[in-house]
Write a protein that holds these residues in place. Structure first.
Motif, PDB file in Angstrom:
ATOM      1  N   GLU A 188      41.961  38.733  40.762  1.00  0.00           N
ATOM      2  CA  GLU A 188      42.046  37.087  41.693  1.00  0.00           C
ATOM      3  C   GLU A 188      43.236  36.824  42.631  1.00  0.00           C
ATOM      4  O   GLU A 188      44.479  36.187  42.085  1.00  0.00           O
TER       5      GLU A 188
ATOM      6  N   ARG B 170      33.825  43.075  39.976  1.00  0.00           N
ATOM      7  CA  ARG B 170      33.640  43.077  41.816  1.00  0.00           C
ATOM      8  C   ARG B 170      33.961  44.436  42.967  1.00  0.00           C
ATOM      9  O   ARG B 170      33.204  44.244  43.077  1.00  0.00           O
TER      10      ARG B 170
ATOM     11  N   LEU C  52      39.575  28.100  33.699  1.00  0.00           N
ATOM     12  CA  LEU C  52      38.389  27.733  33.001  1.00  0.00           C
ATOM     13  C   LEU C  52      37.617  26.779  33.213  1.00  0.00           C
ATOM     14  O   LEU C  52      38.474  25.696  32.655  1.00  0.00           O
TER      15      LEU C  52
ATOM     16  N   VAL D   9      42.745  34.583  30.587  1.00  0.00           N
ATOM     17  CA  VAL D   9      42.360  34.582  31.280  1.00  0.00           C
ATOM     18  C   VAL D   9      41.395  35.010  31.078  1.00  0.00           C
ATOM     19  O   VAL D   9      41.479  36.348  29.741  1.00  0.00           O
TER      20      VAL D   9
ATOM     21  N   ILE E  65      37.303  42.289  35.208  1.00  0.00           N
ATOM     22  CA  ILE E  65      37.334  41.439  35.914  1.00  0.00           C
ATOM     23  C   ILE E  65      37.109  42.081  37.318  1.00  0.00           C
ATOM     24  O   ILE E  65      36.302  42.265  38.226  1.00  0.00           O
TER      25      ILE E  65
ATOM     26  N   LEU F 166      37.866  27.194  44.336  1.00  0.00           N
ATOM     27  CA  LEU F 166      37.935  28.331  43.884  1.00  0.00           C
ATOM     28  C   LEU F 166      37.864  29.070  44.709  1.00  0.00           C
ATOM     29  O   LEU F 166      36.617  28.826  45.661  1.00  0.00           O
TER      30      LEU F 166
ATOM     31  N   GLU G 144      30.880  33.382  38.997  1.00  0.00           N
ATOM     32  CA  GLU G 144      31.593  34.184  37.710  1.00  0.00           C
ATOM     33  C   GLU G 144      31.336  33.171  36.439  1.00  0.00           C
ATOM     34  O   GLU G 144      31.018  32.909  35.473  1.00  0.00           O
ATOM     35  N   GLN G 145      32.470  31.683  37.101  1.00  0.00           N
ATOM     36  CA  GLN G 145      32.130  30.851  36.016  1.00  0.00           C
ATOM     37  C   GLN G 145      30.454  30.004  36.079  1.00  0.00           C
ATOM     38  O   GLN G 145      30.340  29.171  34.426  1.00  0.00           O
TER      39      GLN G 145
ATOM     40  N   GLU H 176      34.221  33.901  43.994  1.00  0.00           N
ATOM     41  CA  GLU H 176      33.810  34.919  43.315  1.00  0.00           C
ATOM     42  C   GLU H 176      34.053  34.593  42.158  1.00  0.00           C
ATOM     43  O   GLU H 176      33.155  34.364  40.932  1.00  0.00           O
ATOM     44  N   SER H 177      34.973  33.876  42.051  1.00  0.00           N
ATOM     45  CA  SER H 177      35.561  32.745  40.465  1.00  0.00           C
ATOM     46  C   SER H 177      34.578  31.932  40.364  1.00  0.00           C
ATOM     47  O   SER H 177      34.062  31.888  38.997  1.00  0.00           O
ATOM     48  N   ARG H 178      33.822  30.862  41.459  1.00  0.00           N
ATOM     49  CA  ARG H 178      33.596  30.116  41.147  1.00  0.00           C
ATOM     50  C   ARG H 178      31.884  30.656  40.349  1.00  0.00           C
ATOM     51  O   ARG H 178      31.258  29.865  40.202  1.00  0.00           O
TER      52      ARG H 178
ATOM     53  N   HIS I  83      45.351  33.509  37.938  1.00  0.00           N
ATOM     54  CA  HIS I  83      44.176  33.237  38.203  1.00  0.00           C
ATOM     55  C   HIS I  83      43.388  31.624  37.820  1.00  0.00           C
ATOM     56  O   HIS I  83      44.406  30.707  37.236  1.00  0.00           O
TER      57      HIS I  83
END
Length: 176
Positions: free
Chosen positions: A25, A163, A72, A122, A159, A82, A89-90, A85-87, A69
């Protein structure tokens, strides 16, 4: 679209960093550093090169990776800033669908965690759901700093693996 390892090995530096720059990230420097280790024999070798680079960092460098990171269910999720990827995943873990009690507990625990350790909590969201994430966050607030830094880096590597699997074709089995 997933790429095979031969195509990845042939990528110019800029393209390699553009494609793989967020497998850790907001740390394109990690993939920039491993580009010179090509050719990679397979996905596992690419992942190992990234993990070796992370493992060789001083503790301050590892904490720097953790600090990249987002929280959350934090303000980046609320404001839409975000990484893609983070959007995803969350959202997959239900972080975008917390009720008000869960959201306030998450915010309080995130703050407590950052105050204690100096970096955000994380966890590999794709391998957890919101109730497990809240439980882990609460439990991990009690860890020692060194243990929590190591745990955070282990989660970063999970993570990263997921990815990478989304970007790289898995190797075809050898024909006998």
């Amino acid at each position: 679209m997933k790429m095979d390892i031969a195509s990845i090995n042939a990528l110019p530096y800029e393209d390699f960093v553009n494609i793989f720059g967020n497998v850790v990230e907001k740390c394109p420097i990690v993939t920039a550093a491993v580009w010179s280790r090509r050719p990679f024999g397979n996905l596992a070798a690419l992942e190992a090169a990234i993990n070796d680079f992370i493992d060789a960092l001083p503790e301050s460098g590892k904490e720097g990776i953790l600090r990249c990171h987002p929280d959350l269910a934090g303000r980046d999720l609320q404001s839409g800033t975000l990484t893609q990827e983070s959007r995803e995943e969350q959202a997959g873990a239900g972080m975008d669908a917390l009720n008000s009690a869960e959201a306030s507990r998450m915010a309080r625990l995130n703050e407590e965690y950052k105050e204690r350790f100096g970096f955000p909590f994380v966890i590999c969201a794709r391998m957890n759901d919101k109730s497990n994430i809240l439980r882990q966050l609460s439990e991990r607030c009690r860890n020692e700093r060194e243990a929590e830094r190591a745990r955070g880096i282990a989660e970063v590597k999970k993570i990263c693996r997921l990815r990478l699997q989304g970007l790289v074709l898995t190797d075809a089995p050898n024909k006998l």
